[in-house]
Scaffold this active site. Structure first.
Site, short mmCIF file in Angstrom:
data_model
loop_
_atom_site.label_atom_id
_atom_site.label_comp_id
_atom_site.label_asym_id
_atom_site.label_seq_id
_atom_site.Cartn_x
_atom_site.Cartn_y
_atom_site.Cartn_z
N ARG A 278 7.79 -9.19 -14.03
CA ARG A 278 6.37 -9.00 -14.32
C ARG A 278 6.15 -9.05 -15.83
NH1 ARG A 278 7.94 -4.66 -10.82
NH2 ARG A 278 7.11 -4.85 -8.69
N LYS A 303 7.16 -0.44 -12.06
CA LYS A 303 6.28 -0.11 -10.95
C LYS A 303 7.05 0.65 -9.86
CE LYS A 303 2.58 -2.33 -8.32
NZ LYS A 303 1.96 -3.63 -7.94
#
Length: 454
Positions: A278, A303
């Protein structure tokens, strides 16, 4: 009254000397701004709002409006430094920002430059968080969930937005939460707002049930979320030719003032595609996360609070090796805590927003994304492409992808394979490989194993 130190000229020189300014002309601008402000302060005898407004008006007659704003930000940072050192009581710009709960110093400076500063400052005033009739309930619930280990960032934003609405509608005070939520739901008719209201209803119900366990649980309504999902853009799966084009543009990215930017962006694209990282994960990488001996890279506390150690392909390791060599030639910090990607001018991290802006610019230069707007392929689609190409390669190697999904989910940092399944976009090539696999399974006499695997 906020007194100005008697040795202000010496303080200004010492302050400018310790700043990481990389251009010979920059200290001149700093001295120009700070010395002109010093002259005004000596006249007024204090670094208060009155002196600041006078200086802004005086400079506005000499400099362009944008120049005054830029120099005022220099003054604001200098006053913060003086306040931190205890040389002055406080920075008047910071005081105004706190009093009006404004978002930035820039807004305060613009308001002070307006014909009617008091009126302009009132326009900036923002309601303080969690001061509505339900503010305490929502604040306590958010803090409770965060103490339990949840980030709860999205819920916090939703609650703060609802709290601002309630503060703007004092006529609704005393109404039950269901009525307040219904009024909030009517403010917009978009699918995203309706889905947010559904999430807010769950949050409020959970908060109320914590205080009153006898309160009935609310049955969730998934229709608004499904309506939003129908409007999601279909992920764009980049072809190998697209990837090569993006990497070629990154190598020659125009950046005369930051010579290291091309190799930084090239390595970012390699990690986004080869490891499915990401943008936020790329931005947080440090030198200590890279292990060239083991051929791995550590992704920490991302995350879902997951950390993972990823083995990288030879091509990705070659890109990292070239990046580290360029970093060494540029004489950048070798601290393990230093950012893996660096600015030539300030030797700082590339933040997530800056990475996104530059990588989107590469998409536009490649002709894959329109010159303006948010339509077209996204950088996050490289993560989708990584998943599809990995599964496609498993098919070609005669590997059962279903058996590998748990490993793929772990590599991507997902909680379970259900999150990974969202990334599996069925392309024509993937469908063809799956059909061939099924044909070989259903009628093994019609196809040789070697032909299926090829």
């Amino acid at each position: 009254m906020t007194r100005w130190p008697e040795d202000g000229d010496v303080i200004i020189e010492n302050y400018i000397t310790q700043l990481p300014l990389h251009y010979a002309i920059t200290p001149i601008y700093y001295r120009q701004a700070l010395n002109s402000f010093w002259q005004v302060v000596l006249r007024f005898g204090a670094t208060d709002r009155q002196a600041l407004e006078y200086w802004l008006r005086e400079r506005g007659e000499v400099w362009a409006h944008s120049t005054v704003q830029n120099r005022a930000r220099i003054v604001a940072r200098f006053l913060d430094a003086l306040a931190n050192d205890g040389r002055i009581a406080s920075n008047p710009i910071s005081d105004l920002r706190r009093n009006y709960n404004a978002r930035s110093d820039t807004g305060i400076i613009r308001a002070l430059m307006a014909p009617d500063p008091d009126q302009a400052l009132e326009v900036l005033r923002q309601p303080r968080p969690f001061e509505s009739s339900l503010g305490g309930l929502m604040r306590d619930h958010v803090e409770r969930m965060q103490r339990r280990g949840y980030r709860y960032e999205a819920a916090d934003v939703i609650c703060r937005r609802f709290d601002r609405f309630l503060q703007q509608r004092p006529d609704l005070d005393g109404q039950p939460p269901e009525t307040l939520l219904e009024h909030y739901r009517r403010t917009k008719a978009t699918a995203n707002h309706l889905a947010e209201c559904e999430k807010l209803a769950r949050i409020l119900n959970n908060a109320l049930c914590h205080g009153d366990p006898s309160r009935p649980k609310r049955r969730p309504d998934n229709r608004p979320v499904k309506q939003v999902a129908r409007g999601w853009r279909r992920p764009h799966i980049y072809s190998p030719e697209d990837i090569q084009k993006l990497l070629a543009i990154a190598r020659t990215y125009p950046s005369p003032r930051a010579p290291s930017r091309p190799i930084n962006l090239y390595t970012m694209l390699v990690l986004a595609y080869c490891a499915g990282l990401r943008i936020g994960e790329i931005a947080r990488l440090t030198l200590g996360d890279v292990d060239m001996q083991a051929g791995t890279i550590a992704i920490r506390e991302t995350k879902f609070f997951k950390s993972r150690l990823l083995p990288l392909s030879d091509s990705a390791m070659d890109a990292l090796r070239a990046l580290l060599e360029a970093r060494q030639k540029a004489n950048m910090s070798r601290s393990l805590d230093a950012g893996l990607f660096w600015h030539d001018q300030k030797n700082r991290y590339y933040c997530r927003a800056t990475i996104s802006d530059h990588l989107v610019a590469i998409l536009r230069m490649a002709g894959l994304k329109p010159a303006t707007g948010k339509t077209g392929p996204r950088i996050h689609d490289l993560r989708h492409t990584f998943v599809v190409h990995r599964i496609l390669e498993w098919y070609r190697q005669d590997v059962n992808p279903q058996e590998k999904l748990p490993y793929l989910a772990t590599y991507l940092g997902h909680r379970d394979i259900n999150s990974t399944l969202v990334y599996i976009t069925v392309t024509q090539e993937l469908l063809l490989e799956a059909s061939e696999r099924f044909r070989a399974f259903a009628s093994p006499g019609n196809a040789e194993p070697a032909e299926v695997a090829s």
